[in-house]
Write a protein that holds these residues in place. Structure first.
Motif, PDB file in Angstrom:
ATOM      1  N   THR A 174       0.858  -1.193   0.024  1.00 16.05           N
ATOM      2  CA  THR A 174      -0.127  -0.069  -0.021  1.00 16.05           C
ATOM      3  C   THR A 174       0.921   1.376   0.115  1.00 16.05           C
ATOM      4  OG1 THR A 174      -1.315  -1.290   1.539  1.00 16.05           O
ATOM      5  CG2 THR A 174      -1.829   1.078   1.002  1.00 16.05           C
ATOM      6  N   ILE A 175       1.889   1.071   0.612  1.00 14.89           N
ATOM      7  CA  ILE A 175       2.714   2.378   0.700  1.00 14.89           C
ATOM      8  C   ILE A 175       3.437   2.634  -0.578  1.00 14.89           C
ATOM      9  CG2 ILE A 175       5.045   3.284   1.511  1.00 14.89           C
ATOM     10  CD1 ILE A 175       4.339   1.770   4.282  1.00 14.89           C
TER      11      ILE A 175
ATOM     12  N   GLU B  75       1.974   1.588  -3.338  1.00 16.94           N
ATOM     13  CA  GLU B  75       0.784   2.401  -4.192  1.00 16.94           C
ATOM     14  C   GLU B  75       0.570   3.776  -4.085  1.00 16.94           C
ATOM     15  OE1 GLU B  75      -1.197  -1.974  -4.223  1.00 16.94           O
ATOM     16  OE2 GLU B  75      -2.427  -0.240  -3.335  1.00 16.94           O
ATOM     17  N   LYS B  76       0.632   4.060  -2.666  1.00 12.66           N
ATOM     18  CA  LYS B  76       0.552   5.617  -2.248  1.00 12.66           C
ATOM     19  C   LYS B  76       1.407   6.478  -2.833  1.00 12.66           C
ATOM     20  CE  LYS B  76      -2.059   4.918   1.919  1.00 12.66           C
ATOM     21  NZ  LYS B  76      -1.754   4.656   3.447  1.00 12.66           N
ATOM     22  N   ILE B  77       2.762   5.888  -2.936  1.00 12.98           N
ATOM     23  CA  ILE B  77       3.985   6.760  -3.400  1.00 12.98           C
ATOM     24  C   ILE B  77       3.768   6.956  -4.992  1.00 12.98           C
ATOM     25  CG2 ILE B  77       6.322   7.030  -3.987  1.00 12.98           C
ATOM     26  CD1 ILE B  77       5.937   7.485  -1.067  1.00 12.98           C
ATOM     27  N   VAL B  78       3.431   6.046  -5.592  1.00 13.13           N
ATOM     28  CA  VAL B  78       3.116   5.853  -6.969  1.00 13.13           C
ATOM     29  C   VAL B  78       1.920   7.067  -7.553  1.00 13.13           C
ATOM     30  CG1 VAL B  78       2.572   4.651  -9.136  1.00 13.13           C
ATOM     31  CG2 VAL B  78       3.891   3.522  -7.542  1.00 13.13           C
TER      32      VAL B  78
ATOM     33  N   THR C  59      14.001   8.738  -0.999  1.00  7.93           N
ATOM     34  CA  THR C  59      13.672   9.891  -0.169  1.00  7.93           C
ATOM     35  C   THR C  59      12.297  10.177  -0.204  1.00  7.93           C
ATOM     36  OG1 THR C  59      14.090  11.199  -2.132  1.00  7.93           O
ATOM     37  CG2 THR C  59      15.858  11.186  -0.623  1.00  7.93           C
ATOM     38  N   LEU C  60      11.581   9.810  -1.378  1.00  2.00           N
ATOM     39  CA  LEU C  60      10.018   9.865  -1.323  1.00  2.00           C
ATOM     40  C   LEU C  60       9.571   8.802  -0.374  1.00  2.00           C
ATOM     41  CD1 LEU C  60       9.193  10.167  -4.963  1.00  2.00           C
ATOM     42  CD2 LEU C  60       9.118  12.047  -3.403  1.00  2.00           C
ATOM     43  N   ILE C  61       9.989   7.697  -0.198  1.00  2.00           N
ATOM     44  CA  ILE C  61       9.400   6.666   0.715  1.00  2.00           C
ATOM     45  C   ILE C  61       9.787   6.950   2.110  1.00  2.00           C
ATOM     46  CG2 ILE C  61      10.030   4.292   1.185  1.00  2.00           C
ATOM     47  CD1 ILE C  61      10.399   3.367  -1.669  1.00  2.00           C
TER      48      ILE C  61
ATOM     49  N   VAL D 276       2.520  14.517   4.686  1.00  2.00           N
ATOM     50  CA  VAL D 276       3.798  15.229   4.459  1.00  2.00           C
ATOM     51  C   VAL D 276       4.860  14.529   3.928  1.00  2.00           C
ATOM     52  CG1 VAL D 276       4.804  16.905   5.986  1.00  2.00           C
ATOM     53  CG2 VAL D 276       2.960  15.754   6.912  1.00  2.00           C
ATOM     54  N   LEU D 277       5.640  15.186   3.016  1.00  5.41           N
ATOM     55  CA  LEU D 277       6.795  14.546   2.797  1.00  5.41           C
ATOM     56  C   LEU D 277       7.840  15.311   3.563  1.00  5.41           C
ATOM     57  CD1 LEU D 277       6.638  14.368  -1.268  1.00  5.41           C
ATOM     58  CD2 LEU D 277       6.496  12.554   0.371  1.00  5.41           C
ATOM     59  N   HIS D 278       8.465  14.766   4.525  1.00  9.30           N
ATOM     60  CA  HIS D 278       9.602  15.266   4.979  1.00  9.30           C
ATOM     61  C   HIS D 278      11.036  15.541   4.499  1.00  9.30           C
ATOM     62  CE1 HIS D 278       7.073  15.612   8.637  1.00  9.30           C
ATOM     63  NE2 HIS D 278       6.459  14.318   8.446  1.00  9.30           N
ATOM     64  N   LEU D 279      10.906  15.982   3.289  1.00  2.00           N
ATOM     65  CA  LEU D 279      12.148  16.098   2.446  1.00  2.00           C
ATOM     66  C   LEU D 279      13.029  16.772   3.063  1.00  2.00           C
ATOM     67  CD1 LEU D 279      10.604  16.211  -1.126  1.00  2.00           C
ATOM     68  CD2 LEU D 279      11.660  14.449  -0.224  1.00  2.00           C
TER      69      LEU D 279
END
Ligand code: ATP
Length: 441
Positions: free
Chosen positions: A8-9, A11-14, A317-319, A334-337
């Motif tokens: 699922t993670i 899939e969420k990123i894609v 970094t996205l994951i 949130v993306l904590h980039l």
């Protein structure tokens, strides 16, 4: 975490990548083409920032590495000398029943299809290099290859760079560029694709000093990932054992990351000995040894290689930075980039679309955009605007409100703490500059 949650993670990123414009499937309107991806407006910025972070730390911030940008197409003899024509192969097996194809070394039970349990064919070696023809005649004499790694462009330019830059050993040559591999099993989004970008550095050293330099680069390179903000607990070294070692290497470590689909390689650090320059000397007939003035010794330098993948780093970094929080009966994504790789450094909002607030906000955008990617947004409630920026990893949101017009201050909100500070207009540029500066490892 269950396998279901893990997928699922991904899939969420894609889905986020497509929705927000980080990464699209290549040629999507034609149904897409397997394992090829296009970087959208945010993806291209982020990729540029990752390359910049690598280049600054491998070239600009140092005094012992030169840059290079070699051609993708090279003389075919290069690939004979490097061993790629004879040995850049993966073992391929086919299922006799469902016709699916696998890399033999990735099948759990030898001879048995992981998808349907059918019988697998015997292994055959499959060369991963893409072949094409140079010029109008498609015959054997015109065959050229799309480079499967950028490293060879560095080796064949060793003397050119050394002489032009008047370098003494030890020194390195760094390059970022596309590489192509006809992978048997591409997958896991951009993790394994057939066209990708590498960030490679080859460090030329005197034989006998290679072990020391190897240790040095191993340490430097892991630090690079730490300062990228990646969770240290998910990063590790994997030392190649005798069986895994490539024919040219005496020591090799991979930097690995714990992806949702398994712990996999991000970067390889190799002690390639004098293999490469010796081979190119043999095949080209050109003298590629180095004469050391100080000791009057002539030798073929040893090479310590650090080979990283840009696309894999971006995916990591996205994951690694993705978080979902339950907040005010809503899900906050949130993306904590790390600020230095975030595609947009700051978003600027007028609280309302009147009373001179948009004009002041535009003025701030116009001055900041000379140095950074910034974004102006006046649509919807401010809370929604914050959320949109959180989802794409923008570290700072600047809001112009009615107080701004009276006292020339704005609020600046931090993505990670969600704390808002009030600062004066003339401090914004410095505030952002300090936080988004490319760190030195
Ligand atoms: P793997 O074992 O995953 O196939 P490799 O050992 O063949 O990788 P190297 O030849 O050491 O990889 O390449 C250096 C780096 O280039 C890898 O660590 C990875 O980040 C990147 N890379 C290699 N192949 C691919 C690919 N097919 N897609 C995306 N990145 C890749």
């Amino acid at each position: 975490m269950s396998a279901n949650m893990e997928s699922t993670i991904m899939e969420k990123i894609v889905s986020l990548c497509k929705r927000k414009g980080f990464i699209f499937q290549s040629s999507e309107i034609y149904g897409g083409i397997t394992s090829c991806y296009d970087y959208g407006p945010l993806g291209v910025e982020m990729k540029k920032n990752i390359k910049d972070y690598w280049w600054k730390n491998m070239v600009q911030y140092r005094s012992d590495i030169e840059g290079l940008d070699a051609a993708i197409l090279m003389h075919p003899r290069v690939w004979e000398a490097s061993g790629h024509i004879a040995g850049f192969t993966d073992p391929l097996v086919d299922c006799k029943k469902c016709k699916h194809r696998f890399r033999a070394d990735q099948v759990d039970t030898p001879g048995v299809c992981p998808d349907c349990g059918g019988e697998l064919t015997a292994e055959r070696q499959f060369n991963l290099m893409f072949k094409t023809f140079m010029g109008p005649v498609e015959d054997a004499a015109a065959i050229v290859y799309l480079r499967p790694e950028t490293a060879q462009g560095i080796y064949v330019n060793f003397l050119n760079v050394q002489q032009a830059a008047r370098r003494k050993i030890p020194f390195g040559i760094a390059q970022i560029g596309k590489a192509f591999r006809n992978e048997i099993t591409p997958g896991n989004f951009t993790f394994r694709t057939r066209e990708f970008e590498q960030m490679e550095m080859q460090f030329f050293v005197k034989p006998g000093t290679d072990k020391e330099w190897f240790e040095y680069w191993k340490e430097r390179r892991i630090q690079w990932y730490y300062k990228l903000g990646i969770d240290k607990d998910k990063l590790r070294f994997h030392q190649h054992n005798e069986k895994e070692l490539a024919h040219y290497a005496t020591a090799a470590y991979d930097i690995e990351y714990q992806f949702p689909f398994g712990t996999m390689e991000l970067e390889g650090i190799h002690n390639r000995t004098d293999f490469d320059l010796t081979k190119h000397k043999e095949y080209s007939g050109k003298e590629l040894s180095y004469f050391e003035e100080a000791t009057k010794e002539r030798f073929i330098p040893y090479i310590i290689e650090t080979s990283a993948g840009c696309d894999r780093t971006l995916l990591t970094t996205l994951i690694d930075s993705y978080e979902e929080q339950e907040l005010d009966n809503d899900t906050r994504i949130v993306l904590h980039l790390a600020p230095h790789i975030a595609p947009i450094k700051a978003a600027v909002f007028p609280l309302v679309k009147r009373d001179g607030m948009p004009e002041l906000a535009h003025k701030i955008v116009d001055s900041l955009r000379l140095n950074y990617m910034v974004f102006y947004d006046e649509s919807g409630a401010v809370g929604r605007r914050y959320r949109r920026q959180d989802e794409v990893g923008t570290p700072f949101c600047i809001t112009v409100d009615s107080q701004s017009l009276d006292d020339q201050t704005v609020t600046i909100r931090d993505r990670d703490t969600m704390q808002q500070d009030r600062i004066s207009l003339d401090k914004i540029a410095q505030y952002i500059a300090e936080k988004v500066a490319v760190p030195q490892i």
